[in-house]
Design a protein around this motif. Structure first.
Motif, PDB file in Angstrom:
ATOM      1  N   UNK A  21     -26.522  13.710 -50.700  1.00 47.71           N
ATOM      2  CA  UNK A  21     -27.225  14.737 -51.570  1.00 47.71           C
ATOM      3  C   UNK A  21     -26.093  15.372 -52.385  1.00 47.71           C
ATOM      4  N   UNK A  22     -24.875  15.699 -51.780  1.00 48.51           N
ATOM      5  CA  UNK A  22     -23.755  16.174 -52.597  1.00 48.51           C
ATOM      6  C   UNK A  22     -23.364  15.292 -53.612  1.00 48.51           C
ATOM      7  N   UNK A  23     -23.210  14.086 -53.266  1.00 43.07           N
ATOM      8  CA  UNK A  23     -22.815  13.122 -54.596  1.00 43.07           C
ATOM      9  C   UNK A  23     -23.944  13.030 -55.227  1.00 43.07           C
ATOM     10  N   UNK A  24     -25.263  12.992 -55.103  1.00 43.25           N
ATOM     11  CA  UNK A  24     -26.134  13.015 -55.913  1.00 43.25           C
ATOM     12  C   UNK A  24     -26.343  14.014 -56.999  1.00 43.25           C
ATOM     13  N   UNK A  25     -25.758  15.384 -56.343  1.00 39.14           N
ATOM     14  CA  UNK A  25     -25.769  16.373 -57.484  1.00 39.14           C
ATOM     15  C   UNK A  25     -24.708  16.502 -58.331  1.00 39.14           C
ATOM     16  N   UNK A  26     -23.689  15.898 -58.026  1.00 38.16           N
ATOM     17  CA  UNK A  26     -22.689  15.547 -58.810  1.00 38.16           C
ATOM     18  C   UNK A  26     -23.021  14.726 -60.086  1.00 38.16           C
ATOM     19  N   UNK A  27     -23.889  13.665 -59.928  1.00 37.72           N
ATOM     20  CA  UNK A  27     -24.135  12.608 -61.098  1.00 37.72           C
ATOM     21  C   UNK A  27     -25.556  13.655 -61.656  1.00 37.72           C
ATOM     22  N   UNK A  28     -26.242  14.448 -60.826  1.00 41.27           N
ATOM     23  CA  UNK A  28     -27.388  15.044 -61.686  1.00 41.27           C
ATOM     24  C   UNK A  28     -26.836  16.061 -62.691  1.00 41.27           C
ATOM     25  N   UNK A  29     -25.755  16.927 -62.372  1.00 42.59           N
ATOM     26  CA  UNK A  29     -25.168  17.920 -63.134  1.00 42.59           C
ATOM     27  C   UNK A  29     -24.760  17.159 -64.307  1.00 42.59           C
ATOM     28  N   UNK A  30     -23.960  16.121 -64.001  1.00 47.42           N
ATOM     29  CA  UNK A  30     -23.246  15.376 -65.139  1.00 47.42           C
ATOM     30  C   UNK A  30     -24.367  14.788 -66.113  1.00 47.42           C
ATOM     31  N   UNK A  31     -25.291  14.069 -65.711  1.00 48.71           N
ATOM     32  CA  UNK A  31     -26.360  13.814 -66.510  1.00 48.71           C
ATOM     33  C   UNK A  31     -27.068  14.731 -67.162  1.00 48.71           C
ATOM     34  N   UNK A  32     -27.370  16.116 -66.622  1.00 46.46           N
ATOM     35  CA  UNK A  32     -27.681  17.318 -67.402  1.00 46.46           C
ATOM     36  C   UNK A  32     -26.889  17.642 -68.567  1.00 46.46           C
TER      37      UNK A  32
END
Length: 276
Positions: A21-32
């Motif tokens: 989930x922590x890795x996924x949030x890095x990706x989510x914030x980057x894409x946003x």
């Protein structure tokens, strides 16, 4: 130690899912960040630089860069490019373009992988509808991730929805995958097929669900760079992706900022609270 089921699919513990989930949030914030940054006149290479700085700024590593020789942090696929477009500065983005941005990051040894398609300025209504259909097809596939369901239920839901919306092409040779301590793991996840086939879903399994949908034909070809996939008829394509975990309560969308609460209120809301 990493547990696997009898089909060789990695099973994550609750603690390991927190790391994913922590890795996924890095990706989510980057894409946003990329979604809000993109505009006419920028190049895909500009977006790549923004993505790399954002990922490394969070203490993570871009998972695409150097993967099997891929030279960039993101895949940037413009208009008729389906997937795996290499970011360059050869052609600035123009009003009316669509760009699919695929992004991955590694944090503490765990992978996140997600993709969005964004319109540049005002785009043709047919392209807006293509993006809507593709994103909704992704969510229909994600909804199939219920304990006891079968792997092929994902592709069945994706295909059934896309076919119900019009004459779109679904490239048969591209799809999603397992994800965890590696970016691409077993099993391959088709975007088509009959339901009720393949391994059953278990708590702790994680998959990258990623429909690619073309405005015209489902036929594609790979360009001379050995990466960029384009539609054979030159018409536009869209691509959406999330990394998702199977939980007792339903799908946990690891690469969504809200954990998927907008679609799956119970499990998504809990994930959003734990990540805040």
């Amino acid at each position: 130690m990493f547990k696997k089921n009898r089909h060789g699919i990695q099973i994550k513990s609750a603690e390991q899912l927190e790391k994913m989930r922590a890795a996924g949030l890095v990706v989510a914030r980057t894409l946003e960040l990329l979604r809000t940054s993109v505009r006419p006149g920028m190049t895909p290479l500009d977006l790549d630089a923004i993505a790399e700085e954002a990922i490394r700024g969070e203490g993570a590593i871009p998972s695409f860069k150097g993967y099997q020789g891929f030279p960039a942090t993101i895949c940037a696929s413009v208009n008729d490019e389906v997937v795996h477009g290499i970011p360059t500065d050869r052609r600035p983005l123009r009003e009316g373009d669509v760009i699919s941005i695929d992004c991955g990051a590694i944090l503490d040894g765990w992978h996140g992988d997600s993709a969005i398609t964004v319109g540049i300025g005002e785009v043709d209504p047919a392209l807006t509808e293509l993006m809507r259909v593709t994103e909704e097809a992704m969510w229909r596939g994600i909804a199939a991730l219920r304990v006891g369901g079968h792997l092929s239920d994902i592709g069945h839901q994706v295909e059934q929805y896309v076919r119900s919306q019009g004459r779109y092409g679904i490239p048969q040779e591209y799809g999603g995958h397992g994800i965890g301590t590696e970016m691409h793991m077993d099993p391959w996840v088709a975007n088509h097929g009959r339901p009720g086939r393949g391994p059953r879903f278990e708590v702790g399994m994680c998959f990258a669900i990623e429909p690619m949908v073309n405005l015209g034909t489902d036929r594609t070809k790979v360009l001379a760079d050995d990466w960029t996939v384009v539609t054979l008829d030159g018409r536009a394509s869209a691509h959406f992706e999330h990394s998702v975990a199977v939980t007792e309560n339903g799908p946990l969308v690891l690469t969504a900022l809200d954990g998927g609460a907008s679609r799956f209120p119970g499990v998504g809301a809990q994930a959003g609270e734990s990540a805040s």
